[in-house]
Scaffold this motif. Sequence first.
Motif, PDB file in Angstrom:
ATOM      1  N   PRO A 195      -4.466  13.202  16.116  1.00  0.00           N
ATOM      2  CA  PRO A 195      -3.317  13.776  15.404  1.00  0.00           C
ATOM      3  C   PRO A 195      -2.511  12.688  14.711  1.00  0.00           C
ATOM      4  O   PRO A 195      -2.616  11.513  15.041  1.00  0.00           O
ATOM      5  N   GLY A 196      -1.671  13.093  13.772  1.00  0.00           N
ATOM      6  CA  GLY A 196      -0.823  12.132  13.082  1.00  0.00           C
ATOM      7  C   GLY A 196      -1.219  11.938  11.642  1.00  0.00           C
ATOM      8  O   GLY A 196      -2.080  12.628  11.101  1.00  0.00           O
ATOM      9  N   ILE A 197      -0.573  10.974  11.004  1.00  0.00           N
ATOM     10  CA  ILE A 197      -0.746  10.711   9.580  1.00  0.00           C
ATOM     11  C   ILE A 197      -1.863   9.697   9.395  1.00  0.00           C
ATOM     12  O   ILE A 197      -1.839   8.614   9.980  1.00  0.00           O
ATOM     13  N   LEU A 198      -2.831  10.040   8.568  1.00  0.00           N
ATOM     14  CA  LEU A 198      -4.057   9.256   8.428  1.00  0.00           C
ATOM     15  C   LEU A 198      -3.776   7.793   8.120  1.00  0.00           C
ATOM     16  O   LEU A 198      -4.295   6.888   8.785  1.00  0.00           O
ATOM     17  N   ALA A 199      -2.953   7.519   7.106  1.00  0.00           N
ATOM     18  CA  ALA A 199      -2.678   6.138   6.702  1.00  0.00           C
ATOM     19  C   ALA A 199      -1.967   5.359   7.805  1.00  0.00           C
ATOM     20  O   ALA A 199      -2.223   4.167   8.015  1.00  0.00           O
ATOM     21  N   VAL A 200      -1.075   6.042   8.521  1.00  0.00           N
ATOM     22  CA  VAL A 200      -0.356   5.389   9.629  1.00  0.00           C
ATOM     23  C   VAL A 200      -1.323   5.050  10.755  1.00  0.00           C
ATOM     24  O   VAL A 200      -1.275   3.959  11.330  1.00  0.00           O
ATOM     25  N   ASN A 201      -2.220   5.992  11.074  1.00  0.00           N
ATOM     26  CA  ASN A 201      -3.189   5.742  12.136  1.00  0.00           C
ATOM     27  C   ASN A 201      -4.058   4.519  11.835  1.00  0.00           C
ATOM     28  O   ASN A 201      -4.325   3.689  12.710  1.00  0.00           O
ATOM     29  N   ILE A 213       0.842  -1.201   0.000  1.00  0.00           N
ATOM     30  CA  ILE A 213       0.000   0.000   0.000  1.00  0.00           C
ATOM     31  C   ILE A 213       0.879   1.253   0.000  1.00  0.00           C
ATOM     32  O   ILE A 213       0.656   2.192  -0.765  1.00  0.00           O
ATOM     33  N   GLY A 214       1.905   1.270   0.850  1.00  0.00           N
ATOM     34  CA  GLY A 214       2.796   2.424   0.934  1.00  0.00           C
ATOM     35  C   GLY A 214       3.635   2.632  -0.308  1.00  0.00           C
ATOM     36  O   GLY A 214       3.965   3.762  -0.669  1.00  0.00           O
ATOM     37  N   ALA A 215       3.972   1.538  -0.998  1.00  0.00           N
ATOM     38  CA  ALA A 215       4.876   1.625  -2.148  1.00  0.00           C
ATOM     39  C   ALA A 215       4.185   2.059  -3.430  1.00  0.00           C
ATOM     40  O   ALA A 215       4.829   2.626  -4.318  1.00  0.00           O
ATOM     41  N   PHE A 216       2.900   1.814  -3.538  1.00  0.00           N
ATOM     42  CA  PHE A 216       2.238   2.042  -4.819  1.00  0.00           C
ATOM     43  C   PHE A 216       1.117   3.071  -4.756  1.00  0.00           C
ATOM     44  O   PHE A 216       0.267   3.120  -5.639  1.00  0.00           O
ATOM     45  N   THR A 217       1.103   3.897  -3.709  1.00  0.00           N
ATOM     46  CA  THR A 217       0.064   4.912  -3.594  1.00  0.00           C
ATOM     47  C   THR A 217       0.684   6.291  -3.599  1.00  0.00           C
ATOM     48  O   THR A 217       1.504   6.604  -2.739  1.00  0.00           O
ATOM     49  N   PHE A 218       0.294   7.117  -4.557  1.00  0.00           N
ATOM     50  CA  PHE A 218       0.764   8.489  -4.656  1.00  0.00           C
ATOM     51  C   PHE A 218      -0.333   9.437  -4.181  1.00  0.00           C
ATOM     52  O   PHE A 218      -1.504   9.134  -4.265  1.00  0.00           O
ATOM     53  N   GLY A 219       0.100  10.609  -3.681  1.00  0.00           N
ATOM     54  CA  GLY A 219      -0.861  11.656  -3.348  1.00  0.00           C
ATOM     55  C   GLY A 219      -1.207  11.761  -1.878  1.00  0.00           C
ATOM     56  O   GLY A 219      -2.110  12.479  -1.504  1.00  0.00           O
ATOM     57  N   SER A 253      -8.694   4.249  -0.257  1.00  0.00           N
ATOM     58  CA  SER A 253      -9.425   3.266  -1.059  1.00  0.00           C
ATOM     59  C   SER A 253      -8.623   1.978  -1.219  1.00  0.00           C
ATOM     60  O   SER A 253      -9.185   0.877  -1.231  1.00  0.00           O
ATOM     61  N   ILE A 254      -7.295   2.095  -1.335  1.00  0.00           N
ATOM     62  CA  ILE A 254      -6.451   0.903  -1.472  1.00  0.00           C
ATOM     63  C   ILE A 254      -6.398   0.127  -0.156  1.00  0.00           C
ATOM     64  O   ILE A 254      -6.453  -1.107  -0.140  1.00  0.00           O
ATOM     65  N   ILE A 255      -6.307   0.848   0.962  1.00  0.00           N
ATOM     66  CA  ILE A 255      -6.324   0.185   2.275  1.00  0.00           C
ATOM     67  C   ILE A 255      -7.635  -0.579   2.450  1.00  0.00           C
ATOM     68  O   ILE A 255      -7.654  -1.724   2.905  1.00  0.00           O
ATOM     69  N   GLU A 256      -8.745   0.060   2.079  1.00  0.00           N
ATOM     70  CA  GLU A 256     -10.057  -0.595   2.204  1.00  0.00           C
ATOM     71  C   GLU A 256     -10.108  -1.869   1.359  1.00  0.00           C
ATOM     72  O   GLU A 256     -10.604  -2.909   1.794  1.00  0.00           O
ATOM     73  N   LYS A 257      -9.579  -1.773   0.141  1.00  0.00           N
ATOM     74  CA  LYS A 257      -9.607  -2.937  -0.752  1.00  0.00           C
ATOM     75  C   LYS A 257      -8.807  -4.098  -0.166  1.00  0.00           C
ATOM     76  O   LYS A 257      -9.226  -5.260  -0.229  1.00  0.00           O
ATOM     77  N   GLU A 258      -7.637  -3.778   0.420  1.00  0.00           N
ATOM     78  CA  GLU A 258      -6.770  -4.823   0.974  1.00  0.00           C
ATOM     79  C   GLU A 258      -7.316  -5.359   2.301  1.00  0.00           C
ATOM     80  O   GLU A 258      -7.387  -6.569   2.520  1.00  0.00           O
ATOM     81  N   VAL A 259      -7.670  -4.442   3.193  1.00  0.00           N
ATOM     82  CA  VAL A 259      -8.014  -4.810   4.571  1.00  0.00           C
ATOM     83  C   VAL A 259      -9.432  -5.370   4.690  1.00  0.00           C
ATOM     84  O   VAL A 259      -9.671  -6.332   5.425  1.00  0.00           O
ATOM     85  N   VAL A 260     -10.375  -4.771   3.940  1.00  0.00           N
ATOM     86  CA  VAL A 260     -11.787  -5.165   4.040  1.00  0.00           C
ATOM     87  C   VAL A 260     -12.152  -6.217   2.997  1.00  0.00           C
ATOM     88  O   VAL A 260     -12.681  -7.285   3.323  1.00  0.00           O
TER      89      VAL A 260
END
Length: 365
Positions: A54-60, A12-18, A25-32
């Motif tokens: 607080p913090g980075i959304l994807a990390v949280n 997820i971290g390697a192939f997501t830009f922006g 959406s990619i996290i949801e596809k993988e995790v859910v």
Amino acid sequence: MYWKLFYTFFKIGAFTFGGGWAMISIIEKEVVDKHKWLNKNEFLDALAISQSLPGILAVNISILTGNKLKGVRGSIAATLGTVLPSFILILLIAIFFAKSYNNPVIERIFKGIRPAVVALIIAPVLTTGKSAKINKYNIWIPASVALLIWGTGLSPIYFVLAGGIGGIFYYRYIKCHFKEIKEMVYLNLLWAYLKIGLFGFGGGYAMLSLIQHEAVEVIHYGESSPWLTSKEFTDIVAISQMTPGPIGINSATYIGYVATGGSILGSILATVAVCLPSFILVLLIGKFLLKHQNNVYIKSIFAGLRPIVVGLIASAALILMNKENFPDYTLSILICIGAFCLVHYTKLHPIWIIVLAGVTGFLVY
């Protein structure tokens, strides 16, 4: 399971830009959908908590997912997977870019990119403004925050604290009633990014004004100048947009390297520091918030914070509208307006907007 968690979030971290929002959406596809580690409602709850802390959304989100599956060790595995791809790539770019910063070809490219970066920051002001329920009655809050940070140089931390306190006061009461220098660099870097990680509500874009304040506007204790110029900061935002991973991690890795004179330890320190507060808070508070998310005080705090977040994003764009980033006002403004229209009215990915702006800068400057 630890390896599976790490590998999934590494992809997820390697192939997501922006940045973090693009990763959702990619996290949801993988995790859910794929692994079924969370159901749809659990994912929405995790997203709500991640936005509110607080913090980075994807990390949280990776922390919450890892914790649900395998406790603290699972959180560590998922977090490392999310952070490492962008950390490694940005570190390599920092090593190269710091050495070739004055290259005239690169300078021409970034003259085109810098106004586009401002547009990419402005665009989330509109989208986050909708989710924060900004209207004609409360638009003065983000507008005032943006103008005050831009005009006075005050730290965004004061506004985050004021937003939380004001949220309790207004939504709970008023509305109810009326309806050594080298060593010092590392210490300064650690302290600065702990503050950014602790008070950076709303994800990477909302962190930009905090990062800019610490990196560009403040001369830290024991040092003779800020870590970056405004132009260098804009270039880092551009690089962060063009590389995979959350913008908060990308900028921390790069600034950590540059601020310490090219030390990988500086990159590691800043990246760990920006993630650490949210890692601890999500683990400690996540379950509590899920259990008490309808509590009137908690709802009031977050209701007060949302307009502040919109203002923080807007202030980052205002501060970057300077002569360094808009060297040729007519052309720079046209690039900025064009980039804003593309990002707001089309589905064109931000990386292509950055590429187009870079090509424009190369051709016309």
